[in-house]
Enzyme design. Structure first.
Site, PDB file in Angstrom:
ATOM      1  N   ASP A  95       0.850  -1.184   0.000  1.00 20.13           N
ATOM      2  CA  ASP A  95       0.000   0.000   0.000  1.00 20.13           C
ATOM      3  C   ASP A  95       0.893   1.244   0.000  1.00 20.13           C
ATOM      4  O   ASP A  95       2.096   1.163   0.223  1.00 20.13           O
ATOM      5  CB  ASP A  95      -0.983  -0.012   1.167  1.00 20.13           C
ATOM      6  CG  ASP A  95      -0.311   0.013   2.522  1.00 20.13           C
ATOM      7  OD1 ASP A  95       0.881   0.330   2.599  1.00 20.13           O
ATOM      8  OD2 ASP A  95      -0.994  -0.290   3.521  1.00 20.13           O
ATOM      9  N   ASP A 273      -7.874  -7.349   1.261  1.00 19.60           N
ATOM     10  CA  ASP A 273      -6.878  -7.515   2.317  1.00 19.60           C
ATOM     11  C   ASP A 273      -7.502  -7.073   3.629  1.00 19.60           C
ATOM     12  O   ASP A 273      -8.413  -6.241   3.635  1.00 19.60           O
ATOM     13  CB  ASP A 273      -5.621  -6.664   2.057  1.00 19.60           C
ATOM     14  CG  ASP A 273      -5.837  -5.200   2.458  1.00 19.60           C
ATOM     15  OD1 ASP A 273      -5.437  -4.836   3.583  1.00 19.60           O
ATOM     16  OD2 ASP A 273      -6.439  -4.442   1.674  1.00 19.60           O
ATOM     17  N   CYS A 311     -13.369 -27.879   8.799  1.00 17.71           N
ATOM     18  CA  CYS A 311     -12.116 -27.280   8.335  1.00 17.71           C
ATOM     19  C   CYS A 311     -11.054 -28.365   8.195  1.00 17.71           C
ATOM     20  O   CYS A 311     -10.938 -29.250   9.042  1.00 17.71           O
ATOM     21  CB  CYS A 311     -11.664 -26.213   9.333  1.00 17.71           C
ATOM     22  SG  CYS A 311     -10.099 -25.412   8.886  1.00 17.71           S
ATOM     23  N   CYS A 313      -7.724 -27.660   7.886  1.00 14.10           N
ATOM     24  CA  CYS A 313      -6.410 -27.073   8.137  1.00 14.10           C
ATOM     25  C   CYS A 313      -5.634 -27.928   9.146  1.00 14.10           C
ATOM     26  O   CYS A 313      -6.218 -28.732   9.878  1.00 14.10           O
ATOM     27  CB  CYS A 313      -6.542 -25.634   8.622  1.00 14.10           C
ATOM     28  SG  CYS A 313      -6.953 -25.442  10.375  1.00 14.10           S
ATOM     29  N   CYS A 316      -7.017 -27.686  12.894  1.00 16.26           N
ATOM     30  CA  CYS A 316      -8.245 -28.439  13.185  1.00 16.26           C
ATOM     31  C   CYS A 316      -8.015 -29.941  13.085  1.00 16.26           C
ATOM     32  O   CYS A 316      -8.742 -30.734  13.694  1.00 16.26           O
ATOM     33  CB  CYS A 316      -9.364 -27.997  12.243  1.00 16.26           C
ATOM     34  SG  CYS A 316      -9.977 -26.328  12.610  1.00 16.26           S
ATOM     35  N   HIS A 342      -5.098 -21.154  11.660  1.00 19.12           N
ATOM     36  CA  HIS A 342      -6.467 -21.580  11.329  1.00 19.12           C
ATOM     37  C   HIS A 342      -7.225 -20.480  10.598  1.00 19.12           C
ATOM     38  O   HIS A 342      -7.890 -20.740   9.587  1.00 19.12           O
ATOM     39  CB  HIS A 342      -7.230 -21.976  12.591  1.00 19.12           C
ATOM     40  CG  HIS A 342      -8.715 -22.033  12.346  1.00 19.12           C
ATOM     41  ND1 HIS A 342      -9.333 -23.080  11.706  1.00 19.12           N
ATOM     42  CD2 HIS A 342      -9.696 -21.111  12.606  1.00 19.12           C
ATOM     43  CE1 HIS A 342     -10.628 -22.829  11.587  1.00 19.12           C
ATOM     44  NE2 HIS A 342     -10.883 -21.652  12.128  1.00 19.12           N
TER      45      HIS A 342
END
Length: 377
Positions: A95, A273, A311, A313, A316, A342
């Protein structure tokens, strides 16, 4: 660099206003709609770069203001640029620093030239102009450079919003010229302009037309997620997004909550974002398909279930809510790391689901089902 294109954007499918496609750049492809984890100070907090990538992120965001103050853009350049410095090989969007310096209301002074301000770290004096912002982003080696703009505060009168937008458009022209002056960097990177105009349709139209006349690789919708609320944000997106060129990526800056993202994708936004998944992870909030949960809550102290049973991931798959509750309540660093991992995986899974829904022509059904479950939870 490779013989890949400097920048191209292809749309592979649309569903209503929603679109899915690919931004191709020298350092790799960015699948859209895309969520960019925020790496403010050359790090996505509590995460290693390889784990950010493993979550599904194709691109991350760095912050011009913070990096110019510490460690300094010139130092980063001497050390090989931001990618080498932080160990992230894929695209980085930086940015412009405009939002941060505008928020330093007691430490900055604005003029047509730019913004003079005092560092929040040590009080040292600095000047940020469109030209200096382009120079800093060039020194960092950014892949997608953002034009320097004035982030209009909210609320603002129409006259205040008009004056702010006009200044941002003058700065957009100077940003374009400053970016083009760095020919070596401009040949391998992209420049995005930022639409302003606050909540006013006519001002947004003027801004979009000015930016299109200047010409940018992509276009951001600025001046939202500044306190106006979701309903007002969506009202503005309903008219603002369609003003921007359809063949270029559209980026909604600083957004946001999962249901914000879903609604914005329905309105044609391609890039996002937000610090929310990382900041929330560090403070004990997890995002799940059944809504956010506060892992500090005592009801999780003996809960053997994962954060989100749907989930996939690594967190998890291995750890329980009870363990994460213990880590966060104990102030253990691992707690912040696992919760953040996560959350970033949840966000990237959401983006993958949105891309699939658009490709299969079921975006409306997916969005309705997601909202019903997420908000009910």
């Amino acid at each position: 660099m490779s013989d890949r294109p400097r920048f191209s954007f292809s749309i592979s499918a649309t569903d209503g206003a929603g679109r899915t496609g690919v931004i191709a750049m020298k350092r790799g492809d960015i699948r859209t709609p895309a969520f960019m984890p925020v790496g403010t100070a050359a790090t996505v907090k509590a995460m290693k770069p390889q784990d950010v990538r493993a979550s599904g992120a194709d691109i991350i965001l760095g912050n011009t203001y913070h990096l110019m103050l510490r460690p300094g853009a010139e130092r980063v350049a001497r050390l090989g640029g931001l990618h080498a410095f932080m160990g992230w090989e894929r695209p980085i969007l930086t940015d412009s620093g405009g939002y941060q310096v505008m928020s330093l209301s007691d430490l900055r002074k604005m003029s047509e030239e730019g913004v003079s301000f005092k560092s929040h770290l040590d009080g040292s004096a600095h000047m940020l102009t469109p030209e200096r912002s382009m120079e800093i982003q060039r020194l960092l080696g950014s892949d997608i450079v953002m034009a320097f703009d004035e982030c209009t505060p909210f609320p603002a009168t129409r006259d205040e919003a008009a004056l702010s937008m006009e200044r941002s458009m003058r700065w957009a022209r100077r940003s374009r010229d400053g970016f083009d002056a760095g020919q070596d960097h401009a040949s391998v990177s992209a420049l995005f302009g930022i639409q302003q105009g606050s909540m006013h349709e006519d001002l947004r139209r003027i801004s979009a037309d000015r930016l299109t006349d200047i010409g940018f690789d992509g276009y951001a919708v600025g001046g939202l997620a500044v306190g106006e609320g979701q309903d007002e944000m969506f009202r503005v997106l309903d008219f603002a997004v369609g003003m921007l060129p359809a063949d270029r990526p559209r980026y909604l800056m600083g957004v946001g909550k999962p249901d914000d993202i879903v609604g914005a994708v329905e309105r044609g936004i391609d890039m996002f974002d937000c610090v929310l998944p990382t900041r929330s992870g560090r403070t004990g909030q997890a995002f799940t398909r059944d809504g956010p949960i506060n892992i500090k809550n005592a009801k999780h102290a003996e809960d053997p279930e994962p954060l989100d049973p749907d989930c996939h991931c690594p967190v998890c798959g291995q750890w329980s809510r009870a363990y994460l509750h213990h880590l966060i309540r104990s102030g253990e660093i691992l707690g912040a790391m696992l919760m953040t991992e996560h959350n970033l995986n949840f966000y990237q899974a959401l983006m993958a689901d949105l891309r699939a829904a658009i490709a299969e022509g079921r975006l409306r059904a997916f969005a309705d089902d997601f909202r019903a479950r997420y908000l009910r939870g």
